[in-house]
Design a protein around this motif. Structure first.
Motif, short mmCIF file in Angstrom:
data_model
loop_
_atom_site.label_atom_id
_atom_site.label_comp_id
_atom_site.label_asym_id
_atom_site.label_seq_id
_atom_site.Cartn_x
_atom_site.Cartn_y
_atom_site.Cartn_z
N HIS A 41 0.85 -1.20 0.00
CA HIS A 41 0.00 0.00 0.00
C HIS A 41 0.88 1.24 0.00
O HIS A 41 2.09 1.15 0.20
CB HIS A 41 -0.86 0.02 1.27
N LEU A 42 0.26 2.40 -0.18
CA LEU A 42 0.95 3.66 -0.02
C LEU A 42 0.46 4.29 1.28
O LEU A 42 -0.72 4.22 1.57
CB LEU A 42 0.56 4.62 -1.13
N ASP A 43 1.34 4.93 2.02
CA ASP A 43 0.85 5.70 3.18
C ASP A 43 0.95 7.19 2.84
O ASP A 43 1.35 7.57 1.74
CB ASP A 43 1.60 5.32 4.46
N ALA A 44 0.57 8.03 3.79
CA ALA A 44 0.49 9.46 3.51
C ALA A 44 1.85 10.06 3.22
O ALA A 44 1.98 10.96 2.38
CB ALA A 44 -0.18 10.17 4.69
N GLY A 54 -2.60 -2.44 -6.48
CA GLY A 54 -3.79 -3.28 -6.66
C GLY A 54 -3.97 -4.23 -5.49
O GLY A 54 -3.21 -5.18 -5.32
N ASN A 55 -4.99 -3.96 -4.65
CA ASN A 55 -5.16 -4.68 -3.39
C ASN A 55 -6.38 -4.10 -2.69
O ASN A 55 -6.53 -2.88 -2.64
CB ASN A 55 -3.88 -4.43 -2.57
N LEU A 56 -7.26 -4.93 -2.18
CA LEU A 56 -8.47 -4.40 -1.53
C LEU A 56 -8.35 -4.32 -0.01
O LEU A 56 -9.28 -3.91 0.66
CB LEU A 56 -9.69 -5.26 -1.88
N VAL A 57 -7.20 -4.73 0.53
CA VAL A 57 -7.09 -4.79 1.99
C VAL A 57 -6.30 -3.61 2.55
O VAL A 57 -6.86 -2.70 3.16
CB VAL A 57 -6.46 -6.13 2.44
N MET A 115 1.40 -8.90 1.75
CA MET A 115 1.86 -8.99 3.14
C MET A 115 1.50 -7.72 3.90
O MET A 115 2.28 -6.78 4.03
CB MET A 115 3.38 -9.25 3.15
N HIS A 116 0.31 -7.73 4.36
CA HIS A 116 -0.30 -6.57 4.98
C HIS A 116 0.33 -6.28 6.35
O HIS A 116 0.53 -5.12 6.72
CB HIS A 116 -1.78 -6.94 5.01
N GLU A 117 0.72 -7.32 7.08
CA GLU A 117 1.31 -7.13 8.41
C GLU A 117 2.69 -6.44 8.35
O GLU A 117 3.11 -5.82 9.31
CB GLU A 117 1.44 -8.48 9.14
N LEU A 118 3.36 -6.57 7.20
CA LEU A 118 4.70 -5.96 7.07
C LEU A 118 4.63 -4.44 7.23
O LEU A 118 5.38 -3.84 7.99
CB LEU A 118 5.30 -6.33 5.71
N ILE A 170 -5.84 -7.90 11.41
CA ILE A 170 -4.42 -8.24 11.62
C ILE A 170 -4.33 -9.64 12.22
O ILE A 170 -5.04 -9.96 13.17
CB ILE A 170 -3.76 -7.21 12.55
N ILE A 171 -3.46 -10.44 11.65
CA ILE A 171 -3.24 -11.80 12.18
C ILE A 171 -2.02 -11.74 13.09
O ILE A 171 -0.90 -11.52 12.61
CB ILE A 171 -3.06 -12.80 11.03
N PRO A 172 -2.23 -11.89 14.42
CA PRO A 172 -1.12 -11.68 15.36
C PRO A 172 0.13 -12.52 15.05
O PRO A 172 1.24 -11.99 15.13
CB PRO A 172 -1.74 -12.07 16.71
N ASP A 173 -0.05 -13.78 14.66
CA ASP A 173 1.12 -14.63 14.38
C ASP A 173 1.98 -14.07 13.25
O ASP A 173 3.20 -14.06 13.33
CB ASP A 173 0.67 -16.05 13.99
#
Lengths: 221, 114
Positions: free
Chosen positions: A96-99, A123-126, B1-4, B39-42
């Motif tokens: 993602h991009l942050d501010a 491209g990502n919905l989360v 990898m959202h947690e990163l 968020i998945i803690p692990d």
């Protein structure tokens, strides 16, 4: 004395980002530049939609595009043929991009003279939905092959967006995509969401979308 | 990898707070994570441990994750219910005018420094 100290923090991890975003929003408002954060899954047609949108707006608005990707410059290359200012941002593995990254992009692009800047997020919905970029407007694309259940599965992005573009409506006859259901599911997340069904390939529905975005950008003046 | 990305944001904030307090080292970070914060803690702990090796002040720093229970408030009947089994529709009156009261938090609660 005990060498260990516990410091009470009680701070949201998004707080720093939210402050950066607010500062950027203020700066863009002063410059009278309308910044749109465009989000969607990979392959929903963000770049193709832009190639239809830009020709409809560029005579009346000075436009800049920021393409964000983990790597590559294929999108910036496509957009560069449209005769508008474009830069490619690399997130280096981040989803993602942050501010702060957005602010750096805005500086690099040079937005003072621009009326409209569109940030094409990763491209990502989360993840993009969680980080406020400082944009004045959040807009997303959902394409027909992805299915009408996506507002149920990715609620946050539908909550933060005030404009939903349904792309690839030309293939509706071949998919079990229910336009009434997607409208109902999206409104559950955001009762005021504006929905524009389009086909970025043929240009269907693009005039309505372009007129709406022009009005939003000009209302900033 | 959202947690990163989340781990980087926590690390930046923690380093800033630690430096303001003249810390030589950060031993532990306590985090409050809502049950429906996505968020998945692990995963978060995994990338946190990896990232700590790159940041001298955070070397070997433990990340403790405390879960916050998700509760939804119904605007229609003014009652609350557990979000996780139920979702958006109120089990008391069937309304969908409901709002998440708690459960979306990602807060740094406190940090232990030396």
């Amino acid at each position: 004395m005990d060498p260990y100290r516990v410091i009470e923090v009680k701070q949201s991890i998004f707080e720093d980002n939210n402050q950066d975003a607010e500062r950027l929003r203020q700066q863009m408002k002063e410059e009278k530049t309308f910044l749109i954060n465009l989000m969607s899954s990979p392959g929903s047609g963000k770049t193709t939609m832009l190639t239809q949108l830009i020709p409809r707006l560029k005579d009346e608005l000075k436009i800049g595009i920021m393409e964000a990707d983990i790597d590559s410059d294929v999108d910036a290359e496509t957009i560069s043929h449209q005769g508008v200012k474009v830069i490619q941002l690399h997130t280096g593995g981040m989803c993602h991009l942050d501010a702060d990254m957005t602010r750096q992009g805005v500086m690099e692009l040079g937005t003072k003279e621009l009326d409209l800047v569109i940030l094409e997020n990763v491209g990502n919905l989360v993840c993009p939905a969680e980080f406020d970029t400082g944009a004045a407007m959040n807009m997303m694309i959902l394409s027909v092959p992805e299915g009408h259940d996506k507002p149920l599965k990715y609620p946050l992005v539908f909550t933060v967006c005030d404009t939903l573009i349904i792309n690839k409506i030309d293939v509706l006859p071949y998919f079990d995509f229910d336009m009434d259901k997607v409208t109902e599911f999206a409104r559950r997340r955001n009762p005021d969401i504006r929905i524009f069904p389009i086909c970025a390939k043929t240009g269907e529905g693009m005039d309505e979308l372009a007129a709406y975005l022009k009005e939003r950008a000009q209302n900033l003046k | 990898m959202h947690e990163l990305g989340i781990a980087f944001h926590i690390a930046d904030s923690v380093v800033k707070i630690a430096e303001e307090n003249g810390a030589k080292k950060v031993h532990k970070v306590s985090l409050e994570v809502g049950e429906v914060s996505t968020i998945i803690p692990d995963y978060l702990i995994d990338v946190w441990n990896w990232n700590c090796k790159r940041v001298p002040l955070l070397n070997g720093c433990e990340l403790e994750v405390e879960t916050i229970h998700a509760i939804t408030f119904c605007d229609n009947c003014k009652q609350t219910y557990d979000t996780v089994p139920q979702g958006k529709i109120c089990p008391h009156c069937g309304s969908d005018r409901t709002w998440l009261q708690t459960g979306n938090e990602v807060n740094i609660k406190d940090i232990t420094i030396e």
